[in-house]
Design an enzyme around this catalytic site. Sequence first.
Site, PDB file in Angstrom:
ATOM      1  N   GLY A  44       0.814  -1.219   0.000  1.00 29.30           N
ATOM      2  CA  GLY A  44       0.000   0.000   0.000  1.00 29.30           C
ATOM      3  C   GLY A  44       0.843   1.262   0.000  1.00 29.30           C
ATOM      4  O   GLY A  44       0.551   2.229  -0.721  1.00 29.30           O
ATOM      5  N   CYS A  45       1.898   1.258   0.788  1.00 27.64           N
ATOM      6  CA  CYS A  45       2.764   2.440   0.879  1.00 27.64           C
ATOM      7  C   CYS A  45       3.508   2.671  -0.429  1.00 27.64           C
ATOM      8  O   CYS A  45       3.710   3.817  -0.839  1.00 27.64           O
ATOM      9  CB  CYS A  45       3.735   2.280   2.042  1.00 27.64           C
ATOM     10  N   THR A  46       3.877   1.604  -1.095  1.00 29.64           N
ATOM     11  CA  THR A  46       4.554   1.733  -2.389  1.00 29.64           C
ATOM     12  C   THR A  46       3.591   2.292  -3.435  1.00 29.64           C
ATOM     13  O   THR A  46       3.951   3.200  -4.188  1.00 29.64           O
ATOM     14  CB  THR A  46       5.117   0.370  -2.833  1.00 29.64           C
ATOM     15  N   ALA A  49       3.126   6.075  -2.689  1.00 34.12           N
ATOM     16  CA  ALA A  49       4.306   6.862  -3.064  1.00 34.12           C
ATOM     17  C   ALA A  49       4.444   6.956  -4.577  1.00 34.12           C
ATOM     18  O   ALA A  49       4.727   8.033  -5.114  1.00 34.12           O
ATOM     19  CB  ALA A  49       5.562   6.246  -2.450  1.00 34.12           C
TER      20      ALA A  49
END
Length: 154
Positions: A44-46, A49
């Site tokens: 999710g964070c990738t 970003a």
Amino acid sequence: MALHVGDKAPSIKLKNQDDKIISLDDYKGQNVVLYFYPEDDTPGCTREACSFRDELPKFGKLNTVVLGVSPDSVKSHKKFIQKYHLPFDLLSDDEKETITAYDVWKEKNMFGRKYMGVERTTFIIDGNRKIRKIFSKVRVDGHYDEVMEALKEL
């Protein structure tokens, strides 16, 4: 203490991926998309970003910079930036002082296990350091569009 739209954004003095201290005052007169995320190089964070990365020129046209904050180390941020070619600063808050000041350190529940962690949250801060929009419990899909719509309304 919960933050609200119209509040002055708490000060930030955190190290980026290059070990340089970054402050909101560095961006006086510019809007800041300040997004808090749980952990570098997770799915999710990738995606979050990379969505900001892919659309970064549009932020520039709106006099806006993007800054990411997580409790990960400077070294972790550097690896994450290099792996995904992220063209904006990621700030390390391993002491969780800024994370706490922005009230995004929350109790989470996954499969019945309770633990403390960063609640994915984005703040839009104007050039006078006023909070103009808060997105809590962010869902990554479609988040870039929400942020752009809010920036266009400034």
